[in-house]
Design an enzyme around this catalytic site. Structure first.
Site, PDB file in Angstrom:
ATOM      1  N   GLN A 138      11.483  13.577 -12.198  1.00  0.00           N
ATOM      2  CA  GLN A 138      10.561  12.492 -11.880  1.00  0.00           C
ATOM      3  C   GLN A 138      11.103  11.607 -10.773  1.00  0.00           C
ATOM      4  OE1 GLN A 138       9.970   9.893 -15.211  1.00  0.00           O
ATOM      5  NE2 GLN A 138       8.351   8.697 -14.254  1.00  0.00           N
ATOM      6  N   GLY A 139      10.307  11.375  -9.736  1.00  0.00           N
ATOM      7  CA  GLY A 139      10.693  10.513  -8.633  1.00  0.00           C
ATOM      8  C   GLY A 139       9.814   9.278  -8.563  1.00  0.00           C
ATOM      9  N   SER A 192      11.221   5.517  -9.692  1.00  0.00           N
ATOM     10  CA  SER A 192      11.975   4.294  -9.428  1.00  0.00           C
ATOM     11  C   SER A 192      12.656   4.326  -8.063  1.00  0.00           C
ATOM     12  CB  SER A 192      13.039   4.090 -10.504  1.00  0.00           C
ATOM     13  OG  SER A 192      12.444   3.863 -11.761  1.00  0.00           O
ATOM     14  N   SER A 220      16.532  11.311 -13.627  1.00  0.00           N
ATOM     15  CA  SER A 220      17.205  12.009 -14.720  1.00  0.00           C
ATOM     16  C   SER A 220      17.143  13.517 -14.532  1.00  0.00           C
ATOM     17  CB  SER A 220      16.553  11.637 -16.054  1.00  0.00           C
ATOM     18  OG  SER A 220      16.613  10.247 -16.278  1.00  0.00           O
ATOM     19  N   GLU A 250       4.669  10.128 -21.194  1.00  0.00           N
ATOM     20  CA  GLU A 250       6.121  10.056 -21.371  1.00  0.00           C
ATOM     21  C   GLU A 250       6.473   9.479 -22.728  1.00  0.00           C
ATOM     22  OE1 GLU A 250      10.010   8.141 -19.077  1.00  0.00           O
ATOM     23  OE2 GLU A 250       8.050   7.189 -18.879  1.00  0.00           O
ATOM     24  N   SER A 278      11.686  -2.297 -17.748  1.00  0.00           N
ATOM     25  CA  SER A 278      12.547  -3.350 -18.274  1.00  0.00           C
ATOM     26  C   SER A 278      11.810  -4.190 -19.314  1.00  0.00           C
ATOM     27  CB  SER A 278      13.033  -4.250 -17.131  1.00  0.00           C
ATOM     28  OG  SER A 278      11.963  -5.025 -16.628  1.00  0.00           O
ATOM     29  N   GLU A 303      11.545  -7.350 -19.430  1.00  0.00           N
ATOM     30  CA  GLU A 303      10.760  -8.397 -18.778  1.00  0.00           C
ATOM     31  C   GLU A 303       9.373  -7.871 -18.397  1.00  0.00           C
ATOM     32  OE1 GLU A 303      14.994  -9.346 -18.600  1.00  0.00           O
ATOM     33  OE2 GLU A 303      13.853  -7.563 -18.044  1.00  0.00           O
TER      34      GLU A 303
END
Length: 401
Positions: free
Chosen positions: A125-126, A128, A160, A243, A381, A383
């Protein structure tokens, strides 16, 4: 549970009983090399028995079963301590495969889906980027259509198992003149080409399961777009929903096993246990039950054919904070034993919980603690998750920028 579901559960349990060795405690009890060999054999067994992509339609190599059977398989494999496929199958089967079924063209489905099952194509997976991790709308990797091919330039990070993959599905900005959530496309790209440089990222535990990927005029065909060009935001959100799909049903099972391991080292059967430790153990156990109830509610939606949506953010927030709180408790219990632990860390891959059968040692808990530091950052995250919960579940206004 309906009779079809019970029959399917019995079938899965029979397969497990016939193919797991006597005394099996889980894949976590194996060495790294033994785990790799076991995963290869087990994936082949699942594929041969139609259990690798049970929810896909039969014409694409699946079994055409319902979400209920998908969840039954996930529950039984998790309880038995066996994987549901190879390390990259979460990206290929669960995420990209499901997304192609919803958004892909018929030609894309017939080409890519059989190749995913046969492992002719192994995906990563690309999404982030260095300044756009949880905030995917801020991506800057660009793709331009030049003479019938997409030319990709930019950088992805925290990829990953990219070193195990042959292909990457990559989120790119294809129009910079529109607001951030628009002008984005999801492209399918081969990794084995001169324009791609993949570099390992070594983590705090000393492992390198993450990678960063640099694109310099990397190419993919013009039709290698999933969903509409410049309309990739809803496609990406669907993919992220897949996911987290099965995790809502299985993480509580895995965390219950972790809690039981912790309870064995925290409670002295021959004498009193520190009441503060007992209270923290109780809170940890309570949160496992809260996570299980959240999962059951999400499962009801999934089985009914509804998207889990923003509720997956609530689930992710719970489990990521649970890991940190519980591993901190483990180190408080172990004291100096954790600080001076040897090299017997978590074996193989333990995202996001320890594998069943993991040895209950100071070294494994110390390693688990280090891995848990990133849990409130990766996969969105805390947040960002709180913003999603506030805005999409509670209806609170967006914070002005």
């Amino acid at each position: 549970m309906d009779s079809d579901g019970e029959m399917f559960r019995a079938r899965v349990r029979s397969l497990l009983a016939e193919n797991l060795p006597a005394g099996w405690s889980g894949i976590g009890a194996l060495s790294d090399r033994e785990q790799e060999e076991f995963r290869t054999r087990w994936r082949r067994l699942l594929h041969e028995n139609g259990l690798l992509a049970v929810g896909w339609p039969i014409e694409y190599g699946g079994s055409g079963l319902s979400p209920r059977e998908q969840l039954i398989l996930a529950e039984e494999c998790t309880t038995a301590g066996v994987p549901q496929g190879g390390l990259n199958d979460n990206f290929g089967v669960q995420m990209l495969g499901s997304t192609l079924l919803r958004w892909g063209t018929e030609e894309q489905r017939r080409y890519y889906l059989p190749r995913i099952l046969s492992q002719q194509d192994i995906w990563c997976q690309g999404f982030s980027e260095p300044e756009a991790g949880s905030d995917l709308a801020g991506i800057r990797t660009r793709a331009e259509l030049v003479e019938g091919r997409w030319m990709i330039n930019g950088q992805k990070i925290w990829t990953s198992y990219g070193h195990l993959a042959t292909h990457i599905f990559v989120l790119c900005r294809t129009d910079s003149s529109v607001p951030p959530h628009r002008g984005i496309s999801l492209l399918l790209c081969a990794l084995d080409q001169p324009g791609i440089d993949l570099r390992p990222l070594r983590t705090l535990t000393g492992e390198a399961e993450f990678n960063e990927v640099f694109f310099t005029d990397a190419e993919c065909p013009a039709d290698a777009v999933v969903g509409p060009v410049d309309g990739g935001w809803p496609v990406a959100m669907s993919l992220l929903g897949f996911e987290r799909g099965e995790a809502v049903a299985t993480l509580a099972i895995r965390f219950r096993k972790d809690w039981e391991r912790l309870h064995r080292i925290a409670v002295d059967p021959e004498g009193p246990t520190d009441p503060v430790i007992v209270e923290r153990l109780g809170r940890s156990r309570q949160r496992v039950e809260e996570l299980r109830c959240l999962g059951l509610r999400a499962v009801d939606s999934w089985v009914a054919g509804r998207d889990i949506g923003a509720e997956s953010s609530l689930h992710k927030l719970f489990w990521s904070e649970w890991i940190q709180e519980t591993t901190e408790l483990a180190l408080d219990v172990l004291g100096m034993d954790a600080v001076t632990a040897g090299s017997d860390g978590l074996r193989g891959v333990s995202f996001p919980a320890a594998e069943a059968g993991t040895p209950n040692t100071a070294g494994t808990w110390a390693d688990y603690f280090l891995r848990a530091r990133a849990a409130t950052i990766y996969a969105g995250s805390s947040e960002i998750q709180r913003n999603i919960i506030a805005e999409r579940m509670l209806g609170l206004p967006r914070e002005p920028r």
